[in-house]
Design a protein around this motif. Structure first.
Motif, PDB file in Angstrom:
ATOM      1  N   HIS A 120      28.344  33.953 -24.538  1.00 19.12           N
ATOM      2  CA  HIS A 120      28.548  33.918 -22.999  1.00 19.12           C
ATOM      3  C   HIS A 120      30.020  34.606 -22.546  1.00 19.12           C
ATOM      4  O   HIS A 120      29.813  35.161 -21.318  1.00 19.12           O
ATOM      5  N   LEU A 121      30.665  35.121 -23.791  1.00 19.94           N
ATOM      6  CA  LEU A 121      31.817  36.062 -23.422  1.00 19.94           C
ATOM      7  C   LEU A 121      30.947  37.479 -24.102  1.00 19.94           C
ATOM      8  O   LEU A 121      31.573  37.696 -22.787  1.00 19.94           O
ATOM      9  N   SER A 122      30.138  37.873 -24.321  1.00 23.03           N
ATOM     10  CA  SER A 122      29.315  39.097 -23.906  1.00 23.03           C
ATOM     11  C   SER A 122      28.995  39.446 -22.347  1.00 23.03           C
ATOM     12  O   SER A 122      28.966  40.176 -21.985  1.00 23.03           O
ATOM     13  N   GLN A 180      32.643  36.064 -12.001  1.00 23.75           N
ATOM     14  CA  GLN A 180      33.341  35.377 -13.182  1.00 23.75           C
ATOM     15  C   GLN A 180      32.849  34.008 -13.069  1.00 23.75           C
ATOM     16  O   GLN A 180      32.346  33.311 -13.668  1.00 23.75           O
ATOM     17  N   PHE A 181      33.607  33.440 -11.773  1.00 24.51           N
ATOM     18  CA  PHE A 181      33.643  32.204 -12.260  1.00 24.51           C
ATOM     19  C   PHE A 181      32.001  30.941 -11.006  1.00 24.51           C
ATOM     20  O   PHE A 181      31.917  29.899 -11.838  1.00 24.51           O
ATOM     21  N   GLN A 182      30.971  31.918 -10.923  1.00 26.11           N
ATOM     22  CA  GLN A 182      30.019  31.781 -10.678  1.00 26.11           C
ATOM     23  C   GLN A 182      29.155  31.967 -11.995  1.00 26.11           C
ATOM     24  O   GLN A 182      28.707  30.531 -12.363  1.00 26.11           O
ATOM     25  N   TYR A 183      29.269  32.393 -12.952  1.00 23.05           N
ATOM     26  CA  TYR A 183      29.010  32.454 -14.359  1.00 23.05           C
ATOM     27  C   TYR A 183      29.327  30.714 -14.958  1.00 23.05           C
ATOM     28  O   TYR A 183      28.469  30.306 -15.207  1.00 23.05           O
ATOM     29  N   ILE A 184      30.761  31.299 -14.349  1.00 18.20           N
ATOM     30  CA  ILE A 184      31.182  29.501 -15.535  1.00 18.20           C
ATOM     31  C   ILE A 184      30.754  28.434 -14.630  1.00 18.20           C
ATOM     32  O   ILE A 184      29.894  28.107 -15.477  1.00 18.20           O
ATOM     33  N   TYR A 185      30.312  29.062 -13.808  1.00 18.32           N
ATOM     34  CA  TYR A 185      29.324  27.285 -13.044  1.00 18.32           C
ATOM     35  C   TYR A 185      28.420  27.263 -12.772  1.00 18.32           C
ATOM     36  O   TYR A 185      27.699  25.591 -13.546  1.00 18.32           O
ATOM     37  N   ASP A 186      27.603  28.040 -13.415  1.00 18.32           N
ATOM     38  CA  ASP A 186      26.436  28.628 -14.219  1.00 18.32           C
ATOM     39  C   ASP A 186      26.431  27.732 -15.279  1.00 18.32           C
ATOM     40  O   ASP A 186      24.665  27.537 -15.587  1.00 18.32           O
ATOM     41  N   ASN A 187      26.938  28.172 -15.758  1.00 22.50           N
ATOM     42  CA  ASN A 187      27.120  27.432 -17.461  1.00 22.50           C
ATOM     43  C   ASN A 187      27.658  26.457 -17.778  1.00 22.50           C
ATOM     44  O   ASN A 187      28.544  26.275 -18.395  1.00 22.50           O
ATOM     45  N   LYS A 188      28.006  25.933 -17.200  1.00 21.45           N
ATOM     46  CA  LYS A 188      28.929  24.382 -16.678  1.00 21.45           C
ATOM     47  C   LYS A 188      29.316  23.534 -17.510  1.00 21.45           C
ATOM     48  O   LYS A 188      30.525  23.525 -18.467  1.00 21.45           O
ATOM     49  N   VAL A 189      27.652  23.448 -18.555  1.00 21.42           N
ATOM     50  CA  VAL A 189      28.006  22.527 -19.116  1.00 21.42           C
ATOM     51  C   VAL A 189      28.438  23.371 -20.744  1.00 21.42           C
ATOM     52  O   VAL A 189      29.534  22.425 -21.390  1.00 21.42           O
ATOM     53  N   PHE A 190      28.421  24.486 -20.834  1.00 23.42           N
ATOM     54  CA  PHE A 190      28.752  25.075 -21.590  1.00 23.42           C
ATOM     55  C   PHE A 190      30.642  24.685 -21.551  1.00 23.42           C
ATOM     56  O   PHE A 190      31.238  24.567 -22.672  1.00 23.42           O
ATOM     57  N   PHE A 191      30.793  25.449 -20.923  1.00 26.80           N
ATOM     58  CA  PHE A 191      32.407  25.524 -20.299  1.00 26.80           C
ATOM     59  C   PHE A 191      33.264  24.638 -20.124  1.00 26.80           C
ATOM     60  O   PHE A 191      34.263  23.898 -21.582  1.00 26.80           O
ATOM     61  N   LYS A 192      32.485  23.231 -19.981  1.00 24.85           N
ATOM     62  CA  LYS A 192      33.314  22.297 -19.338  1.00 24.85           C
ATOM     63  C   LYS A 192      33.149  21.997 -20.877  1.00 24.85           C
ATOM     64  O   LYS A 192      34.569  20.360 -21.554  1.00 24.85           O
ATOM     65  N   THR A 193      32.502  22.070 -21.453  1.00 25.92           N
ATOM     66  CA  THR A 193      32.600  20.918 -22.933  1.00 25.92           C
ATOM     67  C   THR A 193      32.675  21.831 -24.180  1.00 25.92           C
ATOM     68  O   THR A 193      34.342  21.157 -24.369  1.00 25.92           O
ATOM     69  N   LEU A 194      33.176  22.647 -24.090  1.00 24.20           N
ATOM     70  CA  LEU A 194      34.273  23.459 -24.714  1.00 24.20           C
ATOM     71  C   LEU A 194      35.806  23.226 -24.661  1.00 24.20           C
ATOM     72  O   LEU A 194      36.525  24.256 -25.643  1.00 24.20           O
ATOM     73  N   MET A 195      36.170  23.412 -22.944  1.00 25.10           N
ATOM     74  CA  MET A 195      37.382  23.320 -22.595  1.00 25.10           C
ATOM     75  C   MET A 195      37.861  22.585 -22.238  1.00 25.10           C
ATOM     76  O   MET A 195      39.782  21.846 -22.353  1.00 25.10           O
ATOM     77  N   SER A 206      32.942  42.235 -16.536  1.00 26.08           N
ATOM     78  CA  SER A 206      34.817  43.029 -16.663  1.00 26.08           C
ATOM     79  C   SER A 206      34.063  44.860 -16.795  1.00 26.08           C
ATOM     80  O   SER A 206      34.846  45.650 -15.401  1.00 26.08           O
ATOM     81  N   THR A 207      33.429  45.032 -17.813  1.00 28.49           N
ATOM     82  CA  THR A 207      33.101  46.445 -18.230  1.00 28.49           C
ATOM     83  C   THR A 207      32.785  47.484 -16.585  1.00 28.49           C
ATOM     84  O   THR A 207      33.085  48.031 -15.878  1.00 28.49           O
ATOM     85  N   PHE A 220      38.257  33.342 -26.166  1.00 27.23           N
ATOM     86  CA  PHE A 220      37.615  33.672 -24.088  1.00 27.23           C
ATOM     87  C   PHE A 220      39.217  34.190 -23.290  1.00 27.23           C
ATOM     88  O   PHE A 220      38.656  34.916 -22.897  1.00 27.23           O
ATOM     89  N   ILE A 221      40.783  33.308 -23.937  1.00 32.11           N
ATOM     90  CA  ILE A 221      42.028  34.266 -23.647  1.00 32.11           C
ATOM     91  C   ILE A 221      41.836  35.137 -23.832  1.00 32.11           C
ATOM     92  O   ILE A 221      42.712  36.300 -22.976  1.00 32.11           O
ATOM     93  N   GLN A 222      41.342  35.500 -25.528  1.00 29.80           N
ATOM     94  CA  GLN A 222      41.850  37.419 -26.051  1.00 29.80           C
ATOM     95  C   GLN A 222      40.752  38.314 -25.079  1.00 29.80           C
ATOM     96  O   GLN A 222      40.740  39.227 -24.719  1.00 29.80           O
ATOM     97  N   MET A 223      39.651  37.534 -24.781  1.00 33.00           N
ATOM     98  CA  MET A 223      39.059  38.784 -24.137  1.00 33.00           C
ATOM     99  C   MET A 223      39.433  39.136 -22.753  1.00 33.00           C
ATOM    100  O   MET A 223      39.629  40.347 -21.816  1.00 33.00           O
TER     101      MET A 223
END
Length: 180
Positions: free
Chosen positions: A58-60, A90-105, A66-67, A117-120
């Motif tokens: 997900h970070l890649s 960026q926000f669409q990607y986070i939304y599309d993978n909401k389970v991953f981001f919501k769970t880990l955040m 960004s690249t 995530f913050i460093q990236m």
């Protein structure tokens, strides 16, 4: 082949929604995904490898966005429209993978994910503004990231009631200081 790996990842995320990472066992993952242990081990070394690979994937993907944004800036130069489009993607990607981001955040925060995530984001924002003559660029980026992370956290915690486009606009306006 990729189908089984994806199945394992999906069921692992389902378990992460309900259990802390340290509570999850390989046995639980295999039972949830209806696979043998040998199938799990043909794709992953252990649950740490599984989590690390999900995080890296997900970070890649976000880093690639960004690249592409930076390449677009060099070629096109319309910073405002490209910035809006980048934030929306960026926000669409986070939304599309909401389970991953919501769970880990928010559900069961994973410190290693949050730090990566913050460093990236920090590295990419510094790259984005390197030719902008911003005084104290590091402070500006850290301030901006603190706000953006807070918005992402709040949005995910509330199950993303606004569209990715609306949240991107909120972040964009805050970066430009027009929403204060």
């Amino acid at each position: 082949m990729k189908e089984k790996q994806s199945l394992i990842e999906q069921h692992f995320l389902k378990l992460l929604e309900a259990h802390r990472f340290r509570e999850i066992t390989i046995k639980m993952i295999c039972e949830e995904a209806h696979i043998n242990r040998s199938t799990f081990y043909s794709y992953f070394l252990d649950k740490y490898d599984l989590l690390d690979r999900l995080i890296d994937h997900h970070l890649s993907a976000l880093n690639e966005m960004s690249t592409q944004f930076l390449t677009g800036l060099e070629e096109q130069g319309d910073r405002h429209e490209l910035s809006k489009a980048f934030l929306k993607d960026q926000f669409q990607y986070i939304y599309d993978n909401k389970v991953f981001f919501k769970t880990l955040m928010t559900v069961h925060p994973a410190q290693n994910f949050t730090q990566k995530f913050i460093q990236m984001l920090r590295v990419n924002y510094l790259r984005m503004i390197e030719n902008q003559n911003i005084q104290y660029a590091e402070y500006f980026v850290n301030y901006t990231l603190g706000g953006q992370f807070g918005i992402i956290f709040f949005w995910l915690q509330n199950d993303c009631p606004e569209s990715s486009e609306e949240v991107a606009d909120i972040v964009y306006r805050n970066i430009l200081k027009t929403n204060r």
